[in-house]
Design a protein around this motif. Structure first.
Motif, PDB file in Angstrom:
ATOM      1  N   GLU A  65       0.846  -1.194   0.000  1.00 45.55           N
ATOM      2  CA  GLU A  65       0.000   0.000   0.000  1.00 45.55           C
ATOM      3  C   GLU A  65       0.877   1.238   0.000  1.00 45.55           C
ATOM      4  N   LEU A  66       0.611   2.135  -0.941  1.00 41.33           N
ATOM      5  CA  LEU A  66       1.373   3.367  -1.103  1.00 41.33           C
ATOM      6  C   LEU A  66       0.625   4.519  -0.441  1.00 41.33           C
ATOM      7  N   GLY A  67       1.289   5.203   0.504  1.00 41.92           N
ATOM      8  CA  GLY A  67       0.642   6.307   1.198  1.00 41.92           C
ATOM      9  C   GLY A  67      -0.468   5.838   2.114  1.00 41.92           C
ATOM     10  N   CYS A  68      -0.133   4.961   3.046  1.00 33.63           N
ATOM     11  CA  CYS A  68      -1.144   4.269   3.862  1.00 33.63           C
ATOM     12  C   CYS A  68      -1.750   5.132   4.954  1.00 33.63           C
ATOM     13  N   GLY A  69      -1.084   6.259   5.329  1.00 34.68           N
ATOM     14  CA  GLY A  69      -1.592   7.077   6.423  1.00 34.68           C
ATOM     15  C   GLY A  69      -1.771   6.255   7.687  1.00 34.68           C
ATOM     16  N   PRO A  70      -2.903   6.418   8.395  1.00 35.12           N
ATOM     17  CA  PRO A  70      -3.132   5.675   9.646  1.00 35.12           C
ATOM     18  C   PRO A  70      -3.532   4.218   9.451  1.00 35.12           C
ATOM     19  N   GLY A  71      -3.461   3.721   8.227  1.00 33.15           N
ATOM     20  CA  GLY A  71      -3.500   2.285   8.004  1.00 33.15           C
ATOM     21  C   GLY A  71      -4.847   1.610   7.895  1.00 33.15           C
ATOM     22  N   ARG A  72      -5.935   2.361   7.674  1.00 29.50           N
ATOM     23  CA  ARG A  72      -7.260   1.737   7.702  1.00 29.50           C
ATOM     24  C   ARG A  72      -7.423   0.658   6.628  1.00 29.50           C
ATOM     25  N   CYS A 133      -2.935   8.813  -2.608  1.00 37.05           N
ATOM     26  CA  CYS A 133      -1.539   9.221  -2.810  1.00 37.05           C
ATOM     27  C   CYS A 133      -1.318   9.748  -4.234  1.00 37.05           C
ATOM     28  N   PHE A 134      -1.871   9.059  -5.202  1.00 38.73           N
ATOM     29  CA  PHE A 134      -1.572   9.356  -6.606  1.00 38.73           C
ATOM     30  C   PHE A 134      -1.888  10.797  -6.998  1.00 38.73           C
ATOM     31  N   HIS A 135      -2.987  11.358  -6.497  1.00 40.89           N
ATOM     32  CA  HIS A 135      -3.332  12.723  -6.921  1.00 40.89           C
ATOM     33  C   HIS A 135      -2.390  13.772  -6.333  1.00 40.89           C
ATOM     34  N   LEU A 161      -6.633   2.056  -7.090  1.00 35.40           N
ATOM     35  CA  LEU A 161      -6.434   3.361  -6.478  1.00 35.40           C
ATOM     36  C   LEU A 161      -7.746   4.105  -6.340  1.00 35.40           C
ATOM     37  N   THR A 162      -7.749   5.083  -5.432  1.00 37.54           N
ATOM     38  CA  THR A 162      -8.789   6.099  -5.390  1.00 37.54           C
ATOM     39  C   THR A 162      -8.092   7.439  -5.545  1.00 37.54           C
ATOM     40  N   LEU A 190      -4.253  16.993  -7.904  1.00 39.46           N
ATOM     41  CA  LEU A 190      -4.787  16.988  -9.262  1.00 39.46           C
ATOM     42  C   LEU A 190      -6.072  16.173  -9.355  1.00 39.46           C
ATOM     43  N   GLY A 191      -6.973  16.623 -10.217  1.00 35.77           N
ATOM     44  CA  GLY A 191      -8.192  15.881 -10.492  1.00 35.77           C
ATOM     45  C   GLY A 191      -8.043  15.029 -11.739  1.00 35.77           C
ATOM     46  N   PHE A 192      -8.777  13.910 -11.779  1.00 37.93           N
ATOM     47  CA  PHE A 192      -8.663  12.982 -12.901  1.00 37.93           C
ATOM     48  C   PHE A 192     -10.042  12.611 -13.435  1.00 37.93           C
TER      49      PHE A 192
END
Length: 237
Positions: A65-72, A133-135, A161-162, A190-192
């Motif tokens: 997981e890339l950019g997991c933050g608090p891991g939810r 993370c991607f945006h 991804l979201t 960025l928006g996609f």
């Protein structure tokens, strides 16, 4: 400070420096106030991820997981029998994730690392997951991001991804990649669109790209139609 460009890495470093916005935002400060009321601070997985698992579009295996933050999401996957490596640069976010994993009695390998500095064995993951993370990845780092995902995945593995939809209420700036550098800002992320995600990840098979479904905390899921959800598959050969 050296300001000569002799290599591709020098070019990337120069472009990183141009985008001062990314350096000013502090994720440790962001995660330090756990009562902030941010919807995705709740310990609930993304609705799309849960749907992929429950319908067996994804089966148990090894996850990055890339950019997991608090891991939810990492914690959810670990609870479903996945082996999870969860990466983030925020120590505050990771510490929160470790506390949650301990409370849930699940094992997650949390890693404090820049995703572009990961030492990954090629073809070692069944799933690469990215929720938000991607945006925040600037356009000049996008090729390295795609290379990271491609290198990490086994043949036939999945990438999901979201990300911000263009003009969404949560974020999603409607600017071109060139405008990022003209204005020296990604304007918060960025928006996609369906078309842009399809083009960016054209080397993958598109399983689906859709708006996330709106979900309430009472459902134990995170979901908002202000984000896009995509599921892709790496070619077998």
């Amino acid at each position: 400070m050296k300001e000569s460009i002799y290599s591709y890495d020098d070019l990337l470093e120069m472009l990183d420096q141009l985008l001062s916005e990314e350096r000013q935002f502090n994720w440790d400060v962001f995660y330090s106030d756990r009562d902030r009321g941010v919807p995705f601070f709740k310990n609930y997985p993304d609705e799309n991820l849960a749907e992929y698992v429950e319908t067996r579009k994804l089966t148990t295996g090894k996850v990055l997981e890339l950019g997991c933050g608090p891991g939810r999401n990492a914690i959810y996957l670990a609870g479903k029998g996945f082996s999870v490596d969860a990466v983030d640069q925020s120590e505050e976010g990771l510490n929160w994730g470790k506390e949650r994993a301990l409370d849930e009695n699940v094992k997650v390998n949390f890693l404090k690392q820049n995703i572009f500095e990961l030492d990954i064995e090629e073809g070692s993951y069944d799933l690469v997951y990215d929720s938000g993370c991607f945006h925040h990845i600037p356009p000049h780092r996008r090729m390295d991001y795609i290379d990271l995902v491609t290198r990490a995945l086994k043949p036939g593995g999945h990438f999901a991804l979201t990300c911000f939809v263009v003009g969404g209420k949560l974020g999603g700036s409607d600017i071109s990649d060139w405008e990022v550098y003209r204005g020296r800002s990604m304007k918060g992320g960025l928006g996609f669109t369906f078309e842009k995600l399809t083009r960016i990840f054209r080397d993958f098979e598109v399983v689906e790209i859709r708006e996330m479904n709106d979900r309430s905390p009472e459902e134990g899921l995170f979901g908002t139609s202000e984000l896009l959800a995509g599921l892709f598959k790496k070619a077998v050969s």
